[in-house]
Write a protein that holds these residues in place. Sequence first.
Motif, PDB file in Angstrom:
ATOM      1  N   SER A  38       0.825  -1.215   0.000  1.00 22.20           N
ATOM      2  CA  SER A  38       0.000   0.000   0.000  1.00 22.20           C
ATOM      3  C   SER A  38       0.853   1.257   0.000  1.00 22.20           C
ATOM      4  N   GLU A  39       1.959   1.229   0.716  1.00 20.09           N
ATOM      5  CA  GLU A  39       2.847   2.389   0.731  1.00 20.09           C
ATOM      6  C   GLU A  39       3.535   2.566  -0.623  1.00 20.09           C
ATOM      7  N   SER A  40       3.831   1.452  -1.300  1.00 17.09           N
ATOM      8  CA  SER A  40       4.460   1.568  -2.618  1.00 17.09           C
ATOM      9  C   SER A  40       3.462   2.096  -3.652  1.00 17.09           C
ATOM     10  N   VAL A  41       2.197   1.730  -3.530  1.00 23.28           N
ATOM     11  CA  VAL A  41       1.147   2.290  -4.389  1.00 23.28           C
ATOM     12  C   VAL A  41       1.012   3.778  -4.136  1.00 23.28           C
ATOM     13  N   GLY A  42       1.045   4.158  -2.859  1.00 24.09           N
ATOM     14  CA  GLY A  42       0.978   5.563  -2.474  1.00 24.09           C
ATOM     15  C   GLY A  42      -0.405   5.973  -2.021  1.00 24.09           C
ATOM     16  N   THR A  53     -18.319   9.984  -0.288  1.00 21.25           N
ATOM     17  CA  THR A  53     -18.659  10.084   1.128  1.00 21.25           C
ATOM     18  C   THR A  53     -19.068  11.514   1.441  1.00 21.25           C
ATOM     19  N   ALA A  54     -19.910  11.655   2.455  1.00 23.37           N
ATOM     20  CA  ALA A  54     -20.389  12.974   2.847  1.00 23.37           C
ATOM     21  C   ALA A  54     -19.247  13.816   3.394  1.00 23.37           C
ATOM     22  N   PRO A  55     -19.322  15.136   3.262  1.00 20.86           N
ATOM     23  CA  PRO A  55     -18.278  16.009   3.805  1.00 20.86           C
ATOM     24  C   PRO A  55     -18.029  15.750   5.284  1.00 20.86           C
ATOM     25  N   GLY A  56     -16.770  15.558   5.629  1.00 21.82           N
ATOM     26  CA  GLY A  56     -16.387  15.345   7.011  1.00 21.82           C
ATOM     27  C   GLY A  56     -16.461  13.913   7.490  1.00 21.82           C
ATOM     28  N   MET A  57     -16.981  13.002   6.682  1.00 22.39           N
ATOM     29  CA  MET A  57     -17.175  11.618   7.136  1.00 22.39           C
ATOM     30  C   MET A  57     -15.868  10.839   7.139  1.00 22.39           C
ATOM     31  N   ARG A  58     -15.196  10.774   5.998  1.00 23.38           N
ATOM     32  CA  ARG A  58     -13.993   9.950   5.878  1.00 23.38           C
ATOM     33  C   ARG A  58     -12.760  10.826   6.038  1.00 23.38           C
ATOM     34  N   GLN A  59     -12.113  10.702   7.186  1.00 25.82           N
ATOM     35  CA  GLN A  59     -10.908  11.469   7.462  1.00 25.82           C
ATOM     36  C   GLN A  59      -9.721  10.503   7.538  1.00 25.82           C
ATOM     37  N   ASN A  60      -9.297  10.022   6.389  1.00 25.24           N
ATOM     38  CA  ASN A  60      -8.141   9.131   6.321  1.00 25.24           C
ATOM     39  C   ASN A  60      -7.573   9.190   4.906  1.00 25.24           C
ATOM     40  N   SER A  61      -6.584   8.363   4.623  1.00 25.95           N
ATOM     41  CA  SER A  61      -5.966   8.322   3.294  1.00 25.95           C
ATOM     42  C   SER A  61      -6.222   6.964   2.655  1.00 25.95           C
ATOM     43  N   ALA A  62      -6.279   6.953   1.331  1.00 26.62           N
ATOM     44  CA  ALA A  62      -6.666   5.747   0.599  1.00 26.62           C
ATOM     45  C   ALA A  62      -5.598   5.362  -0.418  1.00 26.62           C
ATOM     46  N   ALA A  63      -5.472   4.050  -0.641  1.00 26.54           N
ATOM     47  CA  ALA A  63      -4.625   3.494  -1.702  1.00 26.54           C
ATOM     48  C   ALA A  63      -5.324   2.239  -2.208  1.00 26.54           C
ATOM     49  N   HIS A  64      -5.857   2.271  -3.428  1.00 25.33           N
ATOM     50  CA  HIS A  64      -6.618   1.152  -3.978  1.00 25.33           C
ATOM     51  C   HIS A  64      -5.869   0.516  -5.141  1.00 25.33           C
ATOM     52  N   TRP A  65      -5.875  -0.819  -5.171  1.00 26.89           N
ATOM     53  CA  TRP A  65      -5.261  -1.529  -6.289  1.00 26.89           C
ATOM     54  C   TRP A  65      -6.029  -2.810  -6.564  1.00 26.89           C
ATOM     55  N   ILE A  66      -5.870  -3.314  -7.785  1.00 27.78           N
ATOM     56  CA  ILE A  66      -6.500  -4.558  -8.201  1.00 27.78           C
ATOM     57  C   ILE A  66      -5.412  -5.468  -8.752  1.00 27.78           C
ATOM     58  N   PRO A  67      -5.257  -6.652  -8.201  1.00 25.31           N
ATOM     59  CA  PRO A  67      -4.206  -7.544  -8.692  1.00 25.31           C
ATOM     60  C   PRO A  67      -4.573  -8.152 -10.037  1.00 25.31           C
ATOM     61  N   PRO A  71       0.675   5.043  12.294  1.00 28.36           N
ATOM     62  CA  PRO A  71      -0.618   4.987  11.605  1.00 28.36           C
ATOM     63  C   PRO A  71      -1.257   3.605  11.728  1.00 28.36           C
ATOM     64  N   LYS A  72      -2.561   3.584  11.607  1.00 28.08           N
ATOM     65  CA  LYS A  72      -3.308   2.322  11.517  1.00 28.08           C
ATOM     66  C   LYS A  72      -3.492   1.976  10.049  1.00 28.08           C
ATOM     67  N   TYR A  73      -3.217   0.716   9.691  1.00 25.54           N
ATOM     68  CA  TYR A  73      -3.406   0.223   8.334  1.00 25.54           C
ATOM     69  C   TYR A  73      -4.529  -0.808   8.319  1.00 25.54           C
ATOM     70  N   VAL A  74      -5.490  -0.616   7.436  1.00 24.99           N
ATOM     71  CA  VAL A  74      -6.603  -1.556   7.308  1.00 24.99           C
ATOM     72  C   VAL A  74      -6.963  -1.684   5.837  1.00 24.99           C
ATOM     73  N   VAL A  75      -7.474  -2.841   5.450  1.00 25.44           N
ATOM     74  CA  VAL A  75      -7.904  -3.095   4.078  1.00 25.44           C
ATOM     75  C   VAL A  75      -9.389  -3.437   4.083  1.00 25.44           C
ATOM     76  N   ARG A  76     -10.141  -2.822   3.174  1.00 25.72           N
ATOM     77  CA  ARG A  76     -11.509  -3.277   2.953  1.00 25.72           C
ATOM     78  C   ARG A  76     -11.543  -4.188   1.731  1.00 25.72           C
ATOM     79  N   LEU A  77     -12.106  -5.378   1.934  1.00 24.77           N
ATOM     80  CA  LEU A  77     -12.392  -6.312   0.864  1.00 24.77           C
ATOM     81  C   LEU A  77     -13.885  -6.618   0.882  1.00 24.77           C
TER      82      LEU A  77
END
Length: 297
Positions: free
Chosen positions: A91-95, A105-119, A270-276
Amino acid sequence: MVALLSKSSITSLCKPQVLLTTVGSGPFGERKSDSHIYTLGGQLPKQLDLLKSNVTQKTQRTDYNIGAGGIAFKIDGILSPDEADALAAISESVGYSRFAPAIRTAPGMRQNSAAHWIPSEEHAEAFLDPMYERFVHLLPPTLAGGALHGRLSRRVAHYKYDDGDVFNRHTDGAWPGQSIAYDEEDGDGNKCKPSGISEWPNLVSRLTMLLYLNDESDGVQGGNTRLFHTTHDGTFTDVSPKKGSALFFRHGFDSDSIMHMGTQVHGDVPKYVVRLNVLYDVPPPSDDYMFDPKIIA
């Protein structure tokens, strides 16, 4: 954890490349047209080539009582610590970006950073499919009248919570199964040129899988997932991140979708989590998902 795996070496190995450029949503409702979903043009870290792995993981399910009709449970032992570290390093290499691609998402709801990829399918067969085999027997065999599908959706949606980040109260939307679409084949008939994202017909996700990639043993402070009870009286159950474990709960646009939040993270780690997404064989209504595959760039 992640520091043990050099970002430069992982990037050189995996060779992240843009698969899709699309609209992204920012923390305060901002929209930008050049958010990216990636794929890997190189190799998986050896820790994630589970087909060749000698690691044996014992998985165990724990159910949470969150009220009548509420489905929520945790499965421990899905990934080993080394496997979790390697996935966080990808995830860090993806950026990471404060803009999440093809998410609204609604304004103010998601306060984090995202990195999405598909293998690629090769990487999915080496990593996602063997991982799924570790716990698929612990999942509900049917939901909403549909049978559990034999594969996870291929989209790997990472979220990183830095100091002060939070994901305020919300429910998760349902999605179709997704994988890489290809334009061309080589002389042997193998798919060779990624062109975007393909949606799988007659499937829709019914369960969120939140896969935790680190925890308090790595220095994470806070960042519990708070599940609000179906009694709608303000009561809740907090689930602490546990490295290599995953929390599952019902999602979608029906009344049994579980209201939840990611509580605030504190400190330097930081906390790292993946949604699948866990899929079921039910034809989705036309408004039962929100992904727009149109390429903007």
